[in-house]
Design an enzyme around this catalytic site. Structure first.
Site, PDB file in Angstrom:
ATOM      1  N   ARG A  27     -16.461 -64.692 -12.818  1.00  0.00           N
ATOM      2  CA  ARG A  27     -16.321 -65.429 -14.076  1.00  0.00           C
ATOM      3  C   ARG A  27     -15.382 -66.607 -13.882  1.00  0.00           C
ATOM      4  NH1 ARG A  27     -15.101 -61.160 -18.763  1.00  0.00           N
ATOM      5  NH2 ARG A  27     -13.724 -62.856 -19.392  1.00  0.00           N
ATOM      6  N   ARG A  49      -9.627 -59.204 -32.072  1.00  0.00           N
ATOM      7  CA  ARG A  49      -8.619 -59.755 -31.179  1.00  0.00           C
ATOM      8  C   ARG A  49      -7.505 -60.467 -31.939  1.00  0.00           C
ATOM      9  NH1 ARG A  49     -11.865 -60.153 -26.292  1.00  0.00           N
ATOM     10  NH2 ARG A  49     -10.692 -60.938 -24.517  1.00  0.00           N
ATOM     11  N   ARG A  92      -4.773 -66.369 -20.710  1.00  0.00           N
ATOM     12  CA  ARG A  92      -5.406 -65.303 -21.506  1.00  0.00           C
ATOM     13  C   ARG A  92      -4.421 -64.171 -21.784  1.00  0.00           C
ATOM     14  NH1 ARG A  92     -10.198 -64.081 -17.872  1.00  0.00           N
ATOM     15  NH2 ARG A  92     -10.641 -62.402 -19.362  1.00  0.00           N
ATOM     16  N   LYS A 145     -11.516 -52.455 -20.425  1.00  0.00           N
ATOM     17  CA  LYS A 145     -12.286 -52.192 -21.640  1.00  0.00           C
ATOM     18  C   LYS A 145     -13.793 -52.127 -21.346  1.00  0.00           C
ATOM     19  CE  LYS A 145     -10.744 -55.959 -23.635  1.00  0.00           C
ATOM     20  NZ  LYS A 145      -9.911 -56.475 -22.514  1.00  0.00           N
ATOM     21  N   ARG A 151     -12.701 -59.068  -9.687  1.00  0.00           N
ATOM     22  CA  ARG A 151     -13.779 -58.722 -10.631  1.00  0.00           C
ATOM     23  C   ARG A 151     -15.053 -59.472 -10.295  1.00  0.00           C
ATOM     24  NH1 ARG A 151     -13.150 -58.384 -17.086  1.00  0.00           N
ATOM     25  NH2 ARG A 151     -12.366 -60.517 -16.967  1.00  0.00           N
TER      26      ARG A 151
END
Ligand code: ADP
Ligand code: ADP
Ligand code: ZN
Length: 212
Positions: free
Chosen positions: A156, A88, A167, A13, A123
């Site tokens: 992160r 969400r 998640r 996203k 990431r």
């Protein structure tokens, strides 16, 4: 053009939002980035949000709706905006409708759970501007540095594999129903997120009927 990007954590996203910002000349609104900025600045919102984010749980709807309503009312959103990571929950989506936040297109970026972990471990994000990179799939021009602002990239905390698994559960339990919600309103398109970043972007532009 008011657009929502839906998808599991790691679907792409943020990456797609960054490209669409340049191509469509409208701002992206990432609630994740706004919350991380609030934590970095030590604001009241940041203090309230931190424990949920560290656990990979959702931040309460009221907090999210407050920051989104303020943001979409800013003048730079008048020609359109891209919502990345919001809504969400069904409650968030219904509240946006109630508040009259008009949504033209919702694009769900579909990625199999099995590829998410590899995406998250690779990431790297910019703590200053929120840009998202991947060590192999989308590396920055200079190793460890943000292309846009030169800041040192970080991992992160919530991209740790245990938190990512949680998640993903949260996504399936609370967010995935939004596909039905927007599907029934006739605004949903789905795009294959398991292809090149450029390929997924081309499919998104096609889905929203935008000229490239
Ligand atoms: P989200 O905002 O949905 O959590 P990101 O855009 O941050 O996802 O992408 C998650 C990770 O996967 C990042 O490291 C990003 O560089 C990488 N990524 C994004 N799109 C692709 C893709 N199409 N193929 C491979 N890796 C991707
Ligand atoms: P990702 O892009 O990997 O899906 P985000 O940066 O969008 O992750 O979100 C990180 C965390 O911020 C979420 O796990 C959640 O705790 C919080 N968060 C972000 N957006 C929302 C939202 N719309 N509602 C509730 N919590 C949110
Ligand atoms: Zn940056």
């Amino acid at each position: 053009m008011n657009l929502i990007l839906l998808g599991a954590p790691g679907a792409g996203k943020g990456t797609q939002a960054e490209i669409l910002v340049k191509k469509l000349s409208i701002p992206a609104i990432s609630t994740g980035n706004m919350l991380r900025e609030a934590i970095a600045n030590g604001t009241e919102l940041g203090k309230l949000a931190k424990k949920y984010m560290d656990e990979g749980a959702l931040v309460p709807d009221e907090l999210i709706l407050g920051i989104v309503a303020d943001r979409v009312a800013q003048p730079d959103c008048a020609r359109g905006f891209i919502l990345d990571g919001v809504p969400r929950t069904l409650a968030q989506a219904e509240a946006l409708e109630r508040k009259g936040v008009k949504i033209d297109h919702v694009v769900s970026i579909e990625v199999d759970d099995s590829v998410i972990e590899a995406r998250m471990t690779g990431r790297r994000v910019c703590p200053k501007c929120g840009a998202s990179y991947h060590v192999t799939a989308n590396p920055p021009k200079t190793e460890g540095r943000c292309d846009s602002c030169g800041s040192e990239l970080i991992v992160r905390k919530d991209d740790a594999p245990e938190t990512v698994r949680h998640r993903l559960e949260v996504y399936h339990a609370s967010t995935e129903v939004l596909k039905d919600f927007y599907g029934k309103l006739g605004r949903l398109a789905t795009v294959n997120g398991c292809q090149s970043i450029e390929g997924a972007n081309a499919d998104i532009l096609k889905a929203i009927g935008a000229e490239v």
